[in-house]
Each structure stands twice: as C-alpha cells, then as structure tokens.
Design an enzyme around this catalytic site. Sequence first.
Site, PDB file in Angstrom:
ATOM      1  N   THR A   1      -4.365 -30.595 -42.255  1.00 35.90           N
ATOM      2  CA  THR A   1      -4.322 -29.127 -42.294  1.00 35.90           C
ATOM      3  C   THR A   1      -3.222 -28.581 -41.386  1.00 35.90           C
ATOM      4  O   THR A   1      -2.542 -27.609 -41.732  1.00 35.90           O
ATOM      5  CB  THR A   1      -5.701 -28.545 -41.894  1.00 35.90           C
ATOM      6  OG1 THR A   1      -6.710 -29.239 -42.624  1.00 35.90           O
ATOM      7  CG2 THR A   1      -5.794 -27.077 -42.219  1.00 35.90           C
TER       8      THR A   1
ATOM      9  N   GLU B   1     -10.178 -19.642 -43.519  1.00 40.82           N
ATOM     10  CA  GLU B   1     -11.462 -19.587 -42.815  1.00 40.82           C
ATOM     11  C   GLU B   1     -11.323 -19.397 -41.311  1.00 40.82           C
ATOM     12  O   GLU B   1     -12.172 -18.795 -40.661  1.00 40.82           O
ATOM     13  CB  GLU B   1     -12.250 -20.881 -43.086  1.00 40.82           C
ATOM     14  CG  GLU B   1     -12.761 -21.034 -44.519  1.00 40.82           C
ATOM     15  CD  GLU B   1     -14.096 -20.327 -44.725  1.00 40.82           C
ATOM     16  OE1 GLU B   1     -14.413 -19.391 -43.969  1.00 40.82           O
ATOM     17  OE2 GLU B   1     -14.816 -20.709 -45.658  1.00 40.82           O
TER      18      GLU B   1
ATOM     19  N   GLY C   1     -13.187 -33.611 -45.017  1.00 36.49           N
ATOM     20  CA  GLY C   1     -12.129 -34.591 -44.782  1.00 36.49           C
ATOM     21  C   GLY C   1     -10.792 -33.984 -45.135  1.00 36.49           C
ATOM     22  O   GLY C   1     -10.696 -32.801 -45.467  1.00 36.49           O
TER      23      GLY C   1
ATOM     24  N   LYS D   1     -10.829 -27.361 -37.066  1.00 31.39           N
ATOM     25  CA  LYS D   1      -9.454 -27.717 -37.474  1.00 31.39           C
ATOM     26  C   LYS D   1      -8.738 -26.537 -38.121  1.00 31.39           C
ATOM     27  O   LYS D   1      -7.516 -26.421 -38.038  1.00 31.39           O
ATOM     28  CB  LYS D   1      -9.430 -28.969 -38.356  1.00 31.39           C
ATOM     29  CG  LYS D   1     -10.094 -28.843 -39.740  1.00 31.39           C
ATOM     30  CD  LYS D   1      -9.197 -28.319 -40.831  1.00 31.39           C
ATOM     31  CE  LYS D   1      -9.955 -27.995 -42.096  1.00 31.39           C
ATOM     32  NZ  LYS D   1      -9.152 -27.352 -43.127  1.00 31.39           N
TER      33      LYS D   1
ATOM     34  N   VAL E   1      -9.046 -17.587 -49.074  1.00 38.03           N
ATOM     35  CA  VAL E   1      -9.632 -17.529 -47.745  1.00 38.03           C
ATOM     36  C   VAL E   1      -8.873 -18.420 -46.749  1.00 38.03           C
ATOM     37  O   VAL E   1      -8.511 -19.544 -47.075  1.00 38.03           O
ATOM     38  CB  VAL E   1     -11.135 -17.915 -47.819  1.00 38.03           C
ATOM     39  CG1 VAL E   1     -11.334 -19.377 -48.148  1.00 38.03           C
ATOM     40  CG2 VAL E   1     -11.864 -17.563 -46.558  1.00 38.03           C
TER      41      VAL E   1
ATOM     42  N   ARG F   1     -16.683 -14.676 -62.709  1.00 40.17           N
ATOM     43  CA  ARG F   1     -16.109 -13.989 -63.881  1.00 40.17           C
ATOM     44  C   ARG F   1     -16.292 -14.824 -65.144  1.00 40.17           C
ATOM     45  O   ARG F   1     -15.855 -15.983 -65.180  1.00 40.17           O
ATOM     46  CB  ARG F   1     -14.615 -13.728 -63.642  1.00 40.17           C
ATOM     47  CG  ARG F   1     -14.356 -12.576 -62.688  1.00 40.17           C
ATOM     48  CD  ARG F   1     -12.896 -12.518 -62.314  1.00 40.17           C
ATOM     49  NE  ARG F   1     -12.497 -13.635 -61.468  1.00 40.17           N
ATOM     50  CZ  ARG F   1     -11.267 -14.147 -61.429  1.00 40.17           C
ATOM     51  NH1 ARG F   1     -10.316 -13.663 -62.191  1.00 40.17           N
ATOM     52  NH2 ARG F   1     -10.989 -15.143 -60.622  1.00 40.17           N
TER      53      ARG F   1
HETATM   54  N1  NAD Z   1      -8.942 -25.191 -50.749  1.00 37.05           N
HETATM   55  C1  NAD Z   1      -9.053 -26.353 -50.087  1.00 37.05           C
HETATM   56  O1  NAD Z   1      -8.097 -27.137 -50.002  1.00 37.05           O
HETATM   57  C2  NAD Z   1     -10.359 -26.717 -49.438  1.00 37.05           C
HETATM   58  C3  NAD Z   1     -10.614 -28.048 -49.165  1.00 37.05           C
HETATM   59  C4  NAD Z   1     -11.806 -28.405 -48.573  1.00 37.05           C
HETATM   60  C5  NAD Z   1     -12.717 -27.415 -48.234  1.00 37.05           C
HETATM   61  N2  NAD Z   1     -12.439 -26.119 -48.501  1.00 37.05           N
HETATM   62  C6  NAD Z   1     -13.434 -25.124 -48.112  1.00 37.05           C
HETATM   63  O2  NAD Z   1     -14.079 -24.629 -49.287  1.00 37.05           O
HETATM   64  C7  NAD Z   1     -14.543 -23.287 -49.054  1.00 37.05           C
HETATM   65  C8  NAD Z   1     -14.068 -22.426 -50.187  1.00 37.05           C
HETATM   66  O3  NAD Z   1     -12.661 -22.393 -50.091  1.00 37.05           O
HETATM   67  P1  NAD Z   1     -11.668 -22.321 -51.327  1.00 37.05           P
HETATM   68  O4  NAD Z   1     -10.482 -23.111 -50.991  1.00 37.05           O
HETATM   69  O5  NAD Z   1     -12.359 -22.601 -52.597  1.00 37.05           O
HETATM   70  O6  NAD Z   1     -11.315 -20.792 -51.174  1.00 37.05           O
HETATM   71  P2  NAD Z   1     -10.552 -19.881 -52.180  1.00 37.05           P
HETATM   72  O7  NAD Z   1     -10.322 -18.621 -51.441  1.00 37.05           O
HETATM   73  O8  NAD Z   1      -9.415 -20.604 -52.780  1.00 37.05           O
HETATM   74  O9  NAD Z   1     -11.603 -19.671 -53.336  1.00 37.05           O
HETATM   75  C9  NAD Z   1     -12.880 -19.238 -53.038  1.00 37.05           C
HETATM   76  C10 NAD Z   1     -13.648 -19.125 -54.328  1.00 37.05           C
HETATM   77  O10 NAD Z   1     -14.856 -18.447 -54.020  1.00 37.05           O
HETATM   78  C11 NAD Z   1     -14.873 -17.210 -54.707  1.00 37.05           C
HETATM   79  N3  NAD Z   1     -15.436 -16.228 -53.809  1.00 37.05           N
HETATM   80  C12 NAD Z   1     -14.826 -15.501 -52.859  1.00 37.05           C
HETATM   81  N4  NAD Z   1     -15.716 -14.683 -52.253  1.00 37.05           N
HETATM   82  C13 NAD Z   1     -16.895 -14.919 -52.871  1.00 37.05           C
HETATM   83  C14 NAD Z   1     -18.177 -14.373 -52.728  1.00 37.05           C
HETATM   84  N5  NAD Z   1     -18.443 -13.443 -51.845  1.00 37.05           N
HETATM   85  N6  NAD Z   1     -19.142 -14.850 -53.528  1.00 37.05           N
HETATM   86  C15 NAD Z   1     -18.882 -15.802 -54.443  1.00 37.05           C
HETATM   87  N7  NAD Z   1     -17.695 -16.351 -54.630  1.00 37.05           N
HETATM   88  C16 NAD Z   1     -16.709 -15.912 -53.842  1.00 37.05           C
HETATM   89  C17 NAD Z   1     -13.457 -16.886 -55.089  1.00 37.05           C
HETATM   90  O11 NAD Z   1     -13.435 -16.074 -56.228  1.00 37.05           O
HETATM   91  C18 NAD Z   1     -12.922 -18.282 -55.354  1.00 37.05           C
HETATM   92  O12 NAD Z   1     -13.259 -18.746 -56.625  1.00 37.05           O
HETATM   93  C19 NAD Z   1     -13.953 -22.868 -47.698  1.00 37.05           C
HETATM   94  O13 NAD Z   1     -14.941 -22.974 -46.711  1.00 37.05           O
HETATM   95  C20 NAD Z   1     -12.858 -23.889 -47.444  1.00 37.05           C
HETATM   96  O14 NAD Z   1     -12.646 -24.121 -46.060  1.00 37.05           O
HETATM   97  C21 NAD Z   1     -11.289 -25.743 -49.127  1.00 37.05           C
HETATM   98  O1  G3P Z   2      -6.036 -24.597 -47.030  1.00 34.89           O
HETATM   99  P1  G3P Z   2      -6.941 -24.699 -45.844  1.00 34.89           P
HETATM  100  O2  G3P Z   2      -6.228 -24.385 -44.552  1.00 34.89           O
HETATM  101  O3  G3P Z   2      -8.206 -23.913 -46.035  1.00 34.89           O
HETATM  102  O4  G3P Z   2      -7.383 -26.236 -45.697  1.00 34.89           O
HETATM  103  C1  G3P Z   2      -7.896 -26.884 -46.804  1.00 34.89           C
HETATM  104  C2  G3P Z   2      -8.742 -28.101 -46.487  1.00 34.89           C
HETATM  105  O5  G3P Z   2      -9.790 -27.778 -45.620  1.00 34.89           O
HETATM  106  C3  G3P Z   2      -7.979 -29.299 -46.005  1.00 34.89           C
HETATM  107  O6  G3P Z   2      -8.831 -30.406 -45.888  1.00 34.89           O
END
Ligand code: NAD
Ligand code: G3P
Length: 315
Positions: A231, A265, A119, A174, A263, A16
């Site tokens: 987590t 996951e 991590g 995890k 999400v 956006r």
């Molecule tokens: N949030 C955390 O603490 C964290 C930490 C480490 C890793 N991750 C990993 O990072 C990845 C993303 O998670 P997140 O926390 O950012 O999720 P989220 O749901 O908070 O955000 C996802 C982002 O991607 C966008 N999005 C959703 N669907 C989409 C699509 N089809 N195309 C493009 N953009 C899209 C959303 O608008 C948002 O900006 C996941 O695999 C998650 O496991 C998250």
């Molecule tokens: O909020 P979660 O459950 O997607 O976890 C976030 C990160 O993966 C933690 O390391």
Amino acid sequence: AVLTDAGTRTTLWARRDELARTITDDHVNPDYLPGIELPEGLSAVSDIDEALDGADLVVCAVPSQSLRDNLSRWNGRIPAGAALLSLAKGIESETLSRMTEVIADVTDRPDDRIAVLSGPNLAREVALRQPAATVVACRDESVARSIQNACTTAYFRPYTNTDVVGCEIGGAVKNVIALACGMASGAGLGENTLASIITRGLAETIRLGEALGARAETFAGLAGVGDLVATCSSPLSRNRSFGARLGEGRSLEEAQQATHGQVAEGVKSCSSVRALAAAHGVDVPLTDAVHRVCHEGLPVRDAIIALLSRSTKPE
Ligand SMILES: NC(=O)c1ccc[n+]([C@@H]2O[C@H](COP(=O)([O-])OP(=O)(O)OC[C@H]3O[C@@H](n4cnc5c(N)ncnc54)[C@H](O)[C@@H]3O)[C@@H](O)[C@H]2O)c1
Ligand SMILES: O=P(O)(O)OC[C@H](O)CO
C-alpha cells in the site's frame, strides 16, 4: 471474482440494479475495474434476500464506516449457520471497534463464525489475476481453513491465522501509514524518507497491536509488513494517492474530490486509530501527524518538522 475462480458459487450484491445487470450480463464493473473481464460464472443482484439466500459464507466488502448500517439492514436475513468474513480495513469512528467486533455486535454471532481476510491485495491486480498471497484469520482455525479452501486459486494463495486482532490492526493502520508515505512523496521526498516512514509505521502498528492482544509475529507476515509495503509503495493505492495530493499542497476537499467516490479508509481511520491508541496509552506519532494534517489543517511540511523535532530515543 476470486471466489468464483476458486469454484465457490458466488452472488455479488450491488446497490444499483443497473450495475448488477452489467456485471451478470457483460462480466465487467466499468466504474471500479474498467477494462477487466470478470469470471463468467459470477452473477450480481440488487436484491439482498436473493444474494443471501442459502449462503454459507457472507463476505462483507463495503467501506468500514458503512458496515454497521449495512449489516443492520441485512441482519435478519443472514442464514443462521453462515460464517461472516470481513474484507474491510478500518476502525469504526464512533465506537473505535474493529470490523469483526462490529459484525459480532450487530449479528450477535460467536467469534468462531467471524473471520477477516487481509493482505497485500490491491483490487486491480487481484482482478487481473496477478499472483498474490493473503491471510484468512479466525479464532476457530477450522473455519479459517474452510474459507481458505473457498478462495484458493492458481493466482491467489491464502494462509490461515488465528490472530484476528493482529490482521485487522495491520490492515487498518497500514492505510494511515500509506497516507503518510503519499504525503512525503507528494512533498517531493525520496526513498530514504519513505523507508523510514514504513519502518517506524510498522513499529507503531506493532505497539498498538500488542496492546490490544495481537501477536507481534503477525505483523511480520502478509497482513502486516506485506500489506504495508504494497500500500505504501503502489500508485494504485487510494490511500497513498490521497496523501500525495495533500503533500502537493491540495486541500482535503480537493483530495477527496479526486477519489471519484472511492474510499481512502485511512482518512477516517487515522482519527479512530489515534483515539484507540490514546485509550491504551500507546504512542503513535505518525498516525497523530496524519490526523493533524487531515483534520486540523497542519501543513505537511510542519508535520515533518514536528516529527523530526521529537526527543531522540533507542530503536
Ligand atoms: N480496493 C482494494 O484494493 C482493497 C483491497 C483490500 C481491501 N479493501 C477494503 O475493502 C473495503 C471496501 O473498499 P473498496 O476498495 O471496495 O472501496 P470502493 O470505494 O472502491 O468501493 C466501495 C463499494 O462499496 C459501495 N459503497 C460505498 N458506500 C456504501 C454504503 N454506504 N453502503 C453500501 N455500499 C457502499 C460503493 O458503491 C462501492 O461499490 C475497504 O475497507 C477497503 O479498505 C480494498
Ligand atoms: O487502495 P487502498 O489504499 O485502499 O489499499 C488497497 C488494499 O488494502 C491493499 O491491500
């Protein structure tokens, strides 16, 4: 934010335009990180060509099940020499691929240009600049080191590893185990149950990881037990919170609605991890139970009874 704080010039891509402008001009991302000030030097754009222009490193932080689709659209625009880094923690549903496998498949780049960062890194705590460590894994250690340099700050400490498979399996499984912990907690169970789930969850993660070629010691590290503990214990985890709603007796649809579009996951990855384990003859009883609760309507109480009525065995 971490890359910018580390002195790495970074452009964020957002779908956006309005959000991109808010991040650049006001240094906040109100929907995802309310109340947190982002670094002044971090800019965001909604034009993918602008985001990718001249990039040495492309960090993929979209949800796992959307990575292939997004990368396919970006593919021809990614600079030839750029390395790609996955932050996503999941296994693709249709192909049972890890995220670095999806990246290799779509971009046709060699493994030594593709890395994963994983991590105990709950986003809100990282954005608040609370101290945390992590792992950057790449088959080519020099690439892992250059990414490590690009994201080391006074509060964020990455370690390198060459075990890409172990880091990705640790990160994906995890989330499934955190769903199980949430379910137990939502059902009113206490710390003995949670510690038992975490420990046996680690055992099935290691079994699956080793079957896929990972090193067991990776799971004793930050991308294994480190992320698993963070987590499974934190109310900030979307996976744990999602599981807690199911444990309280809410339906999958009700639990999904309460995520406000974010999400969890593990809800999809529980099925792909289970299928991956089945394909390699690996027993993953907790993952199987989470899949049955999420996708076959098994009540949490019945899942617990089923897990505890299995035949006894040595540890
Ligand atoms: N949030 C955390 O603490 C964290 C930490 C480490 C890793 N991750 C990993 O990072 C990845 C993303 O998670 P997140 O926390 O950012 O999720 P989220 O749901 O908070 O955000 C996802 C982002 O991607 C966008 N999005 C959703 N669907 C989409 C699509 N089809 N195309 C493009 N953009 C899209 C959303 O608008 C948002 O900006 C996941 O695999 C998650 O496991 C998250
Ligand atoms: O909020 P979660 O459950 O997607 O976890 C976030 C990160 O993966 C933690 O390391």
